[in-house]
Design a protein around this motif. Structure first.
Motif, PDB file in Angstrom:
ATOM      1  N   SER A 353     -27.719 -23.151  26.125  1.00  0.00           N
ATOM      2  CA  SER A 353     -27.622 -24.296  25.211  1.00  0.00           C
ATOM      3  C   SER A 353     -26.370 -25.112  25.495  1.00  0.00           C
ATOM      4  O   SER A 353     -26.401 -26.345  25.476  1.00  0.00           O
ATOM      5  CB  SER A 353     -27.620 -23.800  23.768  1.00  0.00           C
ATOM      6  N   LEU A 354     -25.283 -24.421  25.782  1.00  0.00           N
ATOM      7  CA  LEU A 354     -24.026 -25.104  26.104  1.00  0.00           C
ATOM      8  C   LEU A 354     -24.163 -25.906  27.392  1.00  0.00           C
ATOM      9  O   LEU A 354     -23.780 -27.081  27.451  1.00  0.00           O
ATOM     10  CB  LEU A 354     -22.902 -24.081  26.237  1.00  0.00           C
ATOM     11  N   TYR A 355     -24.723 -25.295  28.433  1.00  0.00           N
ATOM     12  CA  TYR A 355     -24.894 -25.996  29.712  1.00  0.00           C
ATOM     13  C   TYR A 355     -25.782 -27.233  29.552  1.00  0.00           C
ATOM     14  O   TYR A 355     -25.478 -28.307  30.074  1.00  0.00           O
ATOM     15  CB  TYR A 355     -25.510 -25.053  30.754  1.00  0.00           C
ATOM     16  N   ARG A 356     -26.894 -27.079  28.830  1.00  0.00           N
ATOM     17  CA  ARG A 356     -27.809 -28.213  28.658  1.00  0.00           C
ATOM     18  C   ARG A 356     -27.150 -29.344  27.879  1.00  0.00           C
ATOM     19  O   ARG A 356     -27.362 -30.521  28.170  1.00  0.00           O
ATOM     20  CB  ARG A 356     -29.097 -27.754  27.967  1.00  0.00           C
ATOM     21  N   LEU A 357     -26.354 -28.986  26.884  1.00  0.00           N
ATOM     22  CA  LEU A 357     -25.651 -29.993  26.087  1.00  0.00           C
ATOM     23  C   LEU A 357     -24.718 -30.824  26.959  1.00  0.00           C
ATOM     24  O   LEU A 357     -24.682 -32.052  26.869  1.00  0.00           O
ATOM     25  CB  LEU A 357     -24.864 -29.320  24.963  1.00  0.00           C
ATOM     26  N   ILE A 358     -23.966 -30.171  27.815  1.00  0.00           N
ATOM     27  CA  ILE A 358     -23.012 -30.872  28.676  1.00  0.00           C
ATOM     28  C   ILE A 358     -23.743 -31.734  29.697  1.00  0.00           C
ATOM     29  O   ILE A 358     -23.399 -32.900  29.915  1.00  0.00           O
ATOM     30  CB  ILE A 358     -22.087 -29.853  29.380  1.00  0.00           C
ATOM     31  N   LEU A 359     -24.764 -31.183  30.339  1.00  0.00           N
ATOM     32  CA  LEU A 359     -25.497 -31.935  31.362  1.00  0.00           C
ATOM     33  C   LEU A 359     -26.234 -33.132  30.767  1.00  0.00           C
ATOM     34  O   LEU A 359     -26.381 -34.165  31.424  1.00  0.00           O
ATOM     35  CB  LEU A 359     -26.484 -31.010  32.075  1.00  0.00           C
ATOM     36  N   ARG A 439     -35.971 -22.012  36.079  1.00  0.00           N
ATOM     37  CA  ARG A 439     -36.650 -23.070  35.319  1.00  0.00           C
ATOM     38  C   ARG A 439     -36.732 -22.745  33.819  1.00  0.00           C
ATOM     39  O   ARG A 439     -36.610 -23.628  32.975  1.00  0.00           O
ATOM     40  CB  ARG A 439     -38.072 -23.272  35.864  1.00  0.00           C
ATOM     41  N   SER A 440     -36.927 -21.483  33.480  1.00  0.00           N
ATOM     42  CA  SER A 440     -37.068 -21.108  32.069  1.00  0.00           C
ATOM     43  C   SER A 440     -35.787 -21.316  31.288  1.00  0.00           C
ATOM     44  O   SER A 440     -35.810 -21.460  30.064  1.00  0.00           O
ATOM     45  CB  SER A 440     -37.496 -19.641  31.956  1.00  0.00           C
ATOM     46  N   ARG A 441     -34.653 -21.355  31.988  1.00  0.00           N
ATOM     47  CA  ARG A 441     -33.365 -21.531  31.316  1.00  0.00           C
ATOM     48  C   ARG A 441     -32.905 -22.987  31.342  1.00  0.00           C
ATOM     49  O   ARG A 441     -32.455 -23.527  30.337  1.00  0.00           O
ATOM     50  CB  ARG A 441     -32.309 -20.642  31.980  1.00  0.00           C
ATOM     51  N   SER A 442     -33.017 -23.621  32.505  1.00  0.00           N
ATOM     52  CA  SER A 442     -32.451 -24.971  32.659  1.00  0.00           C
ATOM     53  C   SER A 442     -33.409 -26.071  32.237  1.00  0.00           C
ATOM     54  O   SER A 442     -32.991 -27.231  32.032  1.00  0.00           O
ATOM     55  CB  SER A 442     -32.008 -25.190  34.110  1.00  0.00           C
ATOM     56  N   LEU A 443     -34.704 -25.768  32.152  1.00  0.00           N
ATOM     57  CA  LEU A 443     -35.705 -26.743  31.690  1.00  0.00           C
ATOM     58  C   LEU A 443     -35.640 -28.031  32.515  1.00  0.00           C
ATOM     59  O   LEU A 443     -35.896 -28.017  33.703  1.00  0.00           O
ATOM     60  CB  LEU A 443     -35.516 -27.015  30.194  1.00  0.00           C
ATOM     61  N   ASP A 444     -35.283 -29.147  31.905  1.00  0.00           N
ATOM     62  CA  ASP A 444     -35.276 -30.447  32.598  1.00  0.00           C
ATOM     63  C   ASP A 444     -34.258 -30.521  33.723  1.00  0.00           C
ATOM     64  O   ASP A 444     -34.318 -31.430  34.557  1.00  0.00           O
ATOM     65  CB  ASP A 444     -35.004 -31.573  31.599  1.00  0.00           C
ATOM     66  N   PHE A 445     -33.311 -29.594  33.752  1.00  0.00           N
ATOM     67  CA  PHE A 445     -32.268 -29.631  34.777  1.00  0.00           C
ATOM     68  C   PHE A 445     -32.518 -28.618  35.898  1.00  0.00           C
ATOM     69  O   PHE A 445     -31.635 -28.343  36.705  1.00  0.00           O
ATOM     70  CB  PHE A 445     -30.893 -29.383  34.132  1.00  0.00           C
TER      71      PHE A 445
END
Length: 484
Positions: A353-359, A439-445
Motif C-alpha cells: 500500500s505504501l509503495y502504490r501510494l508513492i508511485l 502482478r498481484s502486489r503491484s497491480l497497475d505498476f
C-alpha cells in the motif's frame, strides 16, 4: 447606577442600591477565548493522543546514536541551529524516532509541544489546526503566556481564518516576546520547555501548505526574543529538501539535518529488532512449547535484514505477519521467503500500500515505468554507472526530464542532490523490485520482465542505428546479451 450620567463629580456620601443592578459581563475572563482555541485544535496530533495509541517508537537498544545526537542538540542551550530536519526514505523509522524523543523529553519536562501529521487522518493532514494545536500545548508547558494568548483570541476571535503567518505571530511570537520583556517573568521563561516536534510534514495535504509551514516557522523564529527549537521529521521530498538546503534562506541558515542512512548502521538495529521480535514470538505464541529453539536460523535473519535495506517497515511487516496466533510461525516465514503460497492473505499488504501510494503521485505513468524498468533490470550494470543522465539519454528524453519524474520519488529512490547527477540512481528498498515484479502486489505498476527486455532491445537498436555519434551507441550491443 447613574445611567447616562455625564461629567458627574461626586465627593463623599454613602450610596445604597435597591432593586436589580445589571452590569456588563466580563468579556476578558478567558473562557470564551479558551473555547475558541479548543474548537480549532487537532487533539489527535498530540504525541500521547488516544487517537494514536499505541504509536510506533524505537525498539529498546536500537537507534542509540541518532537518538543521542538529537538529544544533545535539543539540550544545547547555545545552539545556533534552531531547526533539526530528520529525514529518510519511506518506512525508515522517522516517526518512531520522533515519538521516542517526544516521550523522553516529556518525561524530562522539556517538551513544549508536538504535532504528528497523518495523511489518512482528518484534522492531521492539513495546516489548518497546526498553530492552534501548538498554542494550546504552549500555554500548558509555558503558562506565563496563557493570558497573552487568550487576550489575542479575545481581540480577534476569527484569528484562525487568517494566514498561518498571522496566526503564529499573534498566538506564539507576540505572547512569548511579551513575557520575555517582563523582567520578573523572563528568567522563568528561560527555564521552560522549548522543543517542538513536527512529525510527518510530508503527510500534510499539499506541497504548498508544507512550504508555507516551513516559511512561517522560520520567519517566526527570527522574531522571537527567546527562541524555540523544532525537530521536523519527513521524507526527503524535493521541495522540503530544497527549503532546508538553501543557505541563502532563513530556514536553511538556521537548520542542520540528520539523514537516516548507513551512517547510523541501521542493519544492526534491524537485526536487533528482528531477533528480539522472534524471541518474543517463541515466548508468547500459543504453540511456543513446540517451536524449534533454533528457529529462525541466523541465515534467515540475515536474509530479512538484507531485504530490509535499513528500513524498519519491511522488518515490522514481516514480524506482524509471522506473529499470527492462528498459524504456525515457521510456515508463515516460508511464505515471506516465497517457499510456500500465502493463500488468500497478503503478507506485505502494508508495504504494498505504501509503495502504490508513492508511485501513484507521479503524473507520467509511462515514463515512470521506463525509469523503474532501468532500476530493476539494470541493463548496464557492470559496464556503466546508471545515472539519471545515462537513463535519460538511453530513453531519448530531453535533458532535465528525468529530474521532473524523480521529483516525486525521493522517498523510495536515492536521488542525488543538484550537481551530483554523476551518482548512480538506486532504490532505497531492496524489497521494491520484488513488489514491481509481482502482478498481484503491484497491480497497475506491474513490471513485465519480457515486455521490459523487449523495450530495452528496441531502444538499443534505435541507438545503434542512430547516425548521431554517441558513446552510448557502441555500448548498446551489450543489451542484446541480456536477451539472447
Amino acid at each position: 447606577m447613574f445611567p447616562n450620567a455625564k461629567n458627574t463629580i461626586i465627593k463623599g456620601g454613602t450610596f445604597t442600591m435597591q432593586g436589580d443592578f445589571h452590569s456588563q459581563p466580563n468579556l476578558n475572563d478567558g473562557r470564551r477565548s479558551m473555547e475558541i482555541l479548543q474548537e480549532n485544535i487537532a487533539p489527535g496530533a498530540f504525541h500521547n493522543s488516544a487517537e494514536r495509541y499505541d504509536p510506533p517508537k524505537c525498539h529498546p537498544h536500537t537507534r542509540r546514536a541518532v537518538l543521542k545526537k538529537i538529544e544533545d542538540w535539543a539540550r544545547d542551550a547555545n545552539k545556533v541551529a534552531l531547526f533539526l530536519w530528520l529525514y529518510g526514505p519511506a518506512g525508515a523509522g522517522k516517526s518512531a524516532i520522533a515519538q521516542s524523543i517526544a516521550e523522553l523529553f516529556e518525561k524530562a519536562g522539556l517538551l513544549a509541544a508536538s504535532f504528528f501529521f497523518s495523511r489518512n487522518s482528518s484534522g492531521r493532514n492539513d495546516e489548518a489546526p497546526l498553530i492552534a494545536t501548538l498554542a494550546y500545548q504552549l500555554i500548558i508547558s509555558i503558562p506565563e503566556i496563557r493570558s497573552h494568548v487568550l487576550e489575542a483570541l479575545d481581540r480577534d476571535p476569527a484569528i484562525f481564518s487568517r494566514s498561518i503567518h498571522a496566526q503564529i505571530q499573534a498566538l506564539v511570537v507576540k505572547p512569548l516576546n511579551a513575557v520575555a520583556k517582563d523582567e520578573t517573568l523572563a528568567p522563568i521563561l528561560f527555564s521552560r520547555p522549548r522543543l517542538i516536534i513536527l512529525d510527518g510534514l510530508d503527510e500534510c495535504r499539499t506541497t504548498s501548505s508544507q512550504t508555507r509551514i516551513l516559511n512561517a516557522l522560520s520567519t517566526a523564529m527570527r522574531r522571537l526574543r527567546i527562541p524555540l527549537c523544532f525537530l521536523i521529521a519527513s521524507r526527503p521530498e524535493q521541495h522540503i529538501r530544497e527549503a532546508f538546503n538553501d543557505q541563502s534562506d532563513s530556514l536553511g541558515s538556521l537548520s542542520f539535518s540528520i539523514a537516516l542512512d548507513d551512517t547510523y548502521e541501521p542493519d544492526s538495529d534491524v537485526q536487533v529488532f528482528l531477533q528480539s521480535a522472534f524471541d518474543e514470538i517463541k515466548r508468547k505464541h500459543p504453540s511456543r512449547a513446540h517451536l524449534p529453539t533454533s528457529w529462525p536460523i541466523l541465515e534467515d535473519i540475515g536474509r530479512l535484514v538484507a531485504k530490509s535495506s535499513g528500513q524498519f517497515i519491511f522488518a515490522s511487516t514481516v514480524v506482524k505477519y509471522v506473529n499470527s496466533h492462528r498459524q504456525w510461525p515457521p510456515d508463515r516465514l516460508k511464505v515471506i521467503f516465497g517457499q510456500s503460497k500465502s493463500g488468500q492473505e497478503t503478507p506485505f499488504a502494508e508495504l504494498d500500500s505504501l509503495y502504490r501510494l508513492i508511485l501513484s503521485s507521479v503524473a507520467d505513468v509511462e515514463r515512470l515505468r521506463d525509469l523503474l524498468m532501468f532500476l530493476v533490470l539494470k541493463p548496464f550494470q557492470g559496464r556503466w554507472v546508471q545515472t539519471a543522465t545515462l537513463i535519460e539519454e538511453f530513453l531519448f528524453y530531453r535533458a532535465g526530464e528525468m529530474e521532473m519524474i524523480l521529483s516525486d520519488l525521493h522517498s523510495i529512490i536515492d536521488v542525488p542532490r543538484p550537481g551530483g547527477w554523476g551518482r548512480e540512481l538506486r532504490f532505497f528498498h531492496a524489497s521494491l523490485p520484488d513488489f514491481l515484479l509481482d502482478r498481484s502486489r503491484s497491480l497497475d505498476f506491474f513490471l513485465n520482465r519480457g515486455d521490459a527486455y523487449a523495450k530495452l532491445t528496441e531502444l538499443a537498436v534505435k541507438h545503434i542505428n542512430n547516425s548521431t555519434a554517441s558513446p552510448l551507441n557502441n555500448q548498446c550491443t551489450y543489451v542484446f546479451s541480456l536477451v539472447y
